[in-house]
Design a protein around this motif. Structure first.
Motif, PDB file in Angstrom:
ATOM      1  N   ASN A  10      57.724  40.703  47.713  1.00 51.12           N
ATOM      2  CA  ASN A  10      56.638  41.471  48.324  1.00 51.12           C
ATOM      3  C   ASN A  10      57.162  42.545  49.274  1.00 51.12           C
ATOM      4  O   ASN A  10      56.404  43.156  50.025  1.00 51.12           O
ATOM      5  CB  ASN A  10      55.646  40.553  49.051  1.00 51.12           C
ATOM      6  CG  ASN A  10      56.303  39.746  50.158  1.00 51.12           C
ATOM      7  OD1 ASN A  10      57.519  39.848  50.380  1.00 51.12           O
ATOM      8  ND2 ASN A  10      55.529  38.927  50.860  1.00 51.12           N
ATOM      9  N   GLY A  11      58.491  42.781  49.256  1.00 47.66           N
ATOM     10  CA  GLY A  11      59.100  43.784  50.121  1.00 47.66           C
ATOM     11  C   GLY A  11      59.040  45.182  49.549  1.00 47.66           C
ATOM     12  O   GLY A  11      58.476  45.430  48.477  1.00 47.66           O
ATOM     13  N   PHE A  12      59.655  46.117  50.248  1.00 52.55           N
ATOM     14  CA  PHE A  12      59.607  47.536  49.890  1.00 52.55           C
ATOM     15  C   PHE A  12      60.128  47.794  48.475  1.00 52.55           C
ATOM     16  O   PHE A  12      59.487  48.491  47.682  1.00 52.55           O
ATOM     17  CB  PHE A  12      60.417  48.342  50.917  1.00 52.55           C
ATOM     18  CG  PHE A  12      60.356  49.828  50.714  1.00 52.55           C
ATOM     19  CD1 PHE A  12      59.163  50.512  50.890  1.00 52.55           C
ATOM     20  CD2 PHE A  12      61.489  50.537  50.357  1.00 52.55           C
ATOM     21  CE1 PHE A  12      59.099  51.886  50.697  1.00 52.55           C
ATOM     22  CE2 PHE A  12      61.441  51.913  50.180  1.00 52.55           C
ATOM     23  CZ  PHE A  12      60.242  52.592  50.347  1.00 52.55           C
ATOM     24  N   SER A  34      56.067  34.458  53.392  1.00 50.69           N
ATOM     25  CA  SER A  34      54.608  34.400  53.468  1.00 50.69           C
ATOM     26  C   SER A  34      53.979  33.934  52.162  1.00 50.69           C
ATOM     27  O   SER A  34      52.920  33.301  52.163  1.00 50.69           O
ATOM     28  CB  SER A  34      54.046  35.773  53.829  1.00 50.69           C
ATOM     29  OG  SER A  34      54.204  36.682  52.743  1.00 50.69           O
ATOM     30  N   GLY A  35      54.623  34.258  51.054  1.00 51.50           N
ATOM     31  CA  GLY A  35      54.054  33.916  49.757  1.00 51.50           C
ATOM     32  C   GLY A  35      52.870  34.786  49.375  1.00 51.50           C
ATOM     33  O   GLY A  35      52.177  34.503  48.396  1.00 51.50           O
ATOM     34  N   LYS A  36      52.649  35.855  50.112  1.00 55.41           N
ATOM     35  CA  LYS A  36      51.497  36.723  49.858  1.00 55.41           C
ATOM     36  C   LYS A  36      51.910  37.987  49.108  1.00 55.41           C
ATOM     37  O   LYS A  36      53.032  38.477  49.275  1.00 55.41           O
ATOM     38  CB  LYS A  36      50.833  37.112  51.184  1.00 55.41           C
ATOM     39  CG  LYS A  36      50.276  35.937  51.963  1.00 55.41           C
ATOM     40  CD  LYS A  36      49.665  36.403  53.269  1.00 55.41           C
ATOM     41  CE  LYS A  36      49.093  35.222  54.060  1.00 55.41           C
ATOM     42  NZ  LYS A  36      48.518  35.664  55.359  1.00 55.41           N
ATOM     43  N   PRO A  37      51.020  38.539  48.306  1.00 57.94           N
ATOM     44  CA  PRO A  37      51.322  39.801  47.621  1.00 57.94           C
ATOM     45  C   PRO A  37      51.350  40.954  48.609  1.00 57.94           C
ATOM     46  O   PRO A  37      50.763  40.853  49.699  1.00 57.94           O
ATOM     47  CB  PRO A  37      50.162  39.951  46.622  1.00 57.94           C
ATOM     48  CG  PRO A  37      49.051  39.161  47.223  1.00 57.94           C
ATOM     49  CD  PRO A  37      49.704  38.007  47.928  1.00 57.94           C
ATOM     50  N   PRO A  38      51.988  42.056  48.271  1.00 60.88           N
ATOM     51  CA  PRO A  38      52.060  43.202  49.184  1.00 60.88           C
ATOM     52  C   PRO A  38      50.737  43.956  49.243  1.00 60.88           C
ATOM     53  O   PRO A  38      49.909  43.851  48.341  1.00 60.88           O
ATOM     54  CB  PRO A  38      53.159  44.066  48.558  1.00 60.88           C
ATOM     55  CG  PRO A  38      53.039  43.781  47.088  1.00 60.88           C
ATOM     56  CD  PRO A  38      52.713  42.315  47.010  1.00 60.88           C
ATOM     57  N   LYS A  39      50.576  44.727  50.301  1.00 59.90           N
ATOM     58  CA  LYS A  39      49.412  45.600  50.405  1.00 59.90           C
ATOM     59  C   LYS A  39      49.762  46.948  49.783  1.00 59.90           C
ATOM     60  O   LYS A  39      50.771  47.548  50.132  1.00 59.90           O
ATOM     61  CB  LYS A  39      49.022  45.783  51.880  1.00 59.90           C
ATOM     62  CG  LYS A  39      48.539  44.504  52.553  1.00 59.90           C
ATOM     63  CD  LYS A  39      48.167  44.761  54.001  1.00 59.90           C
ATOM     64  CE  LYS A  39      47.682  43.482  54.673  1.00 59.90           C
ATOM     65  NZ  LYS A  39      47.326  43.710  56.106  1.00 59.90           N
ATOM     66  N   LEU A  40      48.936  47.389  48.857  1.00 64.31           N
ATOM     67  CA  LEU A  40      49.172  48.648  48.171  1.00 64.31           C
ATOM     68  C   LEU A  40      48.181  49.704  48.636  1.00 64.31           C
ATOM     69  O   LEU A  40      47.155  49.394  49.243  1.00 64.31           O
ATOM     70  CB  LEU A  40      49.067  48.454  46.658  1.00 64.31           C
ATOM     71  CG  LEU A  40      50.002  47.403  46.034  1.00 64.31           C
ATOM     72  CD1 LEU A  40      49.778  47.349  44.532  1.00 64.31           C
ATOM     73  CD2 LEU A  40      51.457  47.702  46.351  1.00 64.31           C
ATOM     74  N   THR A  47      46.567  46.017  38.865  1.00 65.05           N
ATOM     75  CA  THR A  47      46.386  44.983  37.840  1.00 65.05           C
ATOM     76  C   THR A  47      47.618  44.098  37.685  1.00 65.05           C
ATOM     77  O   THR A  47      47.497  42.907  37.375  1.00 65.05           O
ATOM     78  CB  THR A  47      46.052  45.627  36.482  1.00 65.05           C
ATOM     79  OG1 THR A  47      47.095  46.569  36.128  1.00 65.05           O
ATOM     80  CG2 THR A  47      44.722  46.362  36.553  1.00 65.05           C
ATOM     81  N   TRP A  48      48.797  44.658  37.921  1.00 69.04           N
ATOM     82  CA  TRP A  48      50.026  43.887  37.748  1.00 69.04           C
ATOM     83  C   TRP A  48      50.164  42.781  38.796  1.00 69.04           C
ATOM     84  O   TRP A  48      50.785  41.749  38.545  1.00 69.04           O
ATOM     85  CB  TRP A  48      51.259  44.798  37.808  1.00 69.04           C
ATOM     86  CG  TRP A  48      51.462  45.498  39.117  1.00 69.04           C
ATOM     87  CD1 TRP A  48      50.961  46.708  39.502  1.00 69.04           C
ATOM     88  CD2 TRP A  48      52.217  45.024  40.240  1.00 69.04           C
ATOM     89  NE1 TRP A  48      51.348  47.027  40.782  1.00 69.04           N
ATOM     90  CE2 TRP A  48      52.128  46.008  41.245  1.00 69.04           C
ATOM     91  CE3 TRP A  48      52.965  43.872  40.486  1.00 69.04           C
ATOM     92  CZ2 TRP A  48      52.754  45.879  42.491  1.00 69.04           C
ATOM     93  CZ3 TRP A  48      53.592  43.731  41.717  1.00 69.04           C
ATOM     94  CH2 TRP A  48      53.483  44.727  42.692  1.00 69.04           C
ATOM     95  N   ILE A  49      49.563  42.995  39.981  1.00 74.75           N
ATOM     96  CA  ILE A  49      49.686  42.020  41.068  1.00 74.75           C
ATOM     97  C   ILE A  49      49.116  40.665  40.658  1.00 74.75           C
ATOM     98  O   ILE A  49      49.654  39.617  41.018  1.00 74.75           O
ATOM     99  CB  ILE A  49      48.989  42.549  42.344  1.00 74.75           C
ATOM    100  CG1 ILE A  49      49.934  43.498  43.071  1.00 74.75           C
ATOM    101  CG2 ILE A  49      48.601  41.416  43.273  1.00 74.75           C
ATOM    102  CD1 ILE A  49      49.496  43.894  44.450  1.00 74.75           C
TER     103      ILE A  49
END
Length: 263
Positions: A10-12, A34-40, A47-49
């Motif tokens: 979920n990093g840069f 965190s186990g969380k997806p990144p903010k886009l 859709t890929w997330i």
């Protein structure tokens, strides 16, 4: 469908590796604290997330992720720190005063505040070796590949510990004979989608201008300048190059900045 595990997904850079992996047809798992997806950004295709398995893990606790490595064909270590100053990541992506953030970015670290989460040795070297050793011990895949995000070169003002820790990691990982080790050496990275006016964008513009001047005005004929003035590269291009290399069963070794920039 081959499984791809990305530490720091979920990093840069990690998010673009996950995206490229999904687009290439991999089953992708991202492991992060965190186990969380990144903010886009609002305009990005998200859709890929939904296709990535976002899970929490502690890189220094193999029991928190070793089960995810058993059936993985490739594992990518996309963790790392450029500076031991804990505030630099927030500074480089900040939208506040460029001058103020640049001073925070260059602020030296206090040796007494070093922990396993902010030292070159721990994050850039030891975590990668631990992950690779755990992968080697648990994988059931044939010809498994391990990708390490290394670095092109150091540059003025950056502590030697940064590039030293990267090269030390490469050396130790090369000794793991049961893994196909791939070392990616990008320069300063930017994201093609993000157009925010922050410190990262300002640094990119400065580096691009310096590189243009070195190549166009000086012809790239001064060796010492060529060592320090290097091209920037997008996270998307780096991610695509990684997927290309892991899909080649015979490839191992270093992928230089020049290799990454080839079309």
């Amino acid at each position: 469908m081959s499984k791809l595990v990305v530490l720091g997904g979920n990093g840069f850079l990690g998010r673009r590796i996950c995206q490229a992996g999904i687009n290439a047809g991999f089953q992708v798992t991202s492991l992060s604290r965190s186990g969380k997806p990144p903010k886009l950004t609002p305009l990005e295709n998200k859709t890929w997330i939904e296709k990535v398995d976002w899970k929490s893990a502690d890189i220094f606790q193999p029991n928190s992720y070793k089960d995810e490595l058993k059936d993985a064909k490739s594992v990518i270590h996309s963790l790392g720190i450029l500076l031991e100053n804990q505030n630099y990541k927030s500074s480089i992506n900040s939208n506040s005063s460029i001058l103020n953030e640049f001073s925070n970015f260059l602020k030296p670290s206090n040796p007494l505040t070093k922990t396993s989460f902010n030292s070159y040795e721990s994050i850039n070297r030891d975590s990668a070796v631990l992950l690779a050793e755990t992968f080697q011990e648990t994988t059931t895949s044939s010809n498994p590949s391990f990708v390490y995000i290394s670095a092109d070169k150091g540059f003025p003002g950056l502590p030697k510990g940064y590039i030293n820790s990267k090269r030390e990691a490469e050396q130790e990982l090369s000794s793991l004979s049961n893994l196909r080790s791939i070392f990616i050496r990008p320069g300063f990275m930017f994201d093609e989608v993000s157009n925010q006016d922050n410190l990262r964008t300002s640094i990119k513009k400065f580096v691009d201008l310096a590189n243009w001047g070195n190549q166009s005005c000086l012809g790239g004929k001064i060796p010492i300048l060529n060592e320090f003035i290097r091209p920037t590269i997008s996270t998307q291009r780096v991610a695509q190059a990684i997927i290309y290399r892991i899909q080649d069963p015979d490839f191992n070794g270093v992928v230089s900045l020049e290799d990454l920039l080839e079309k």
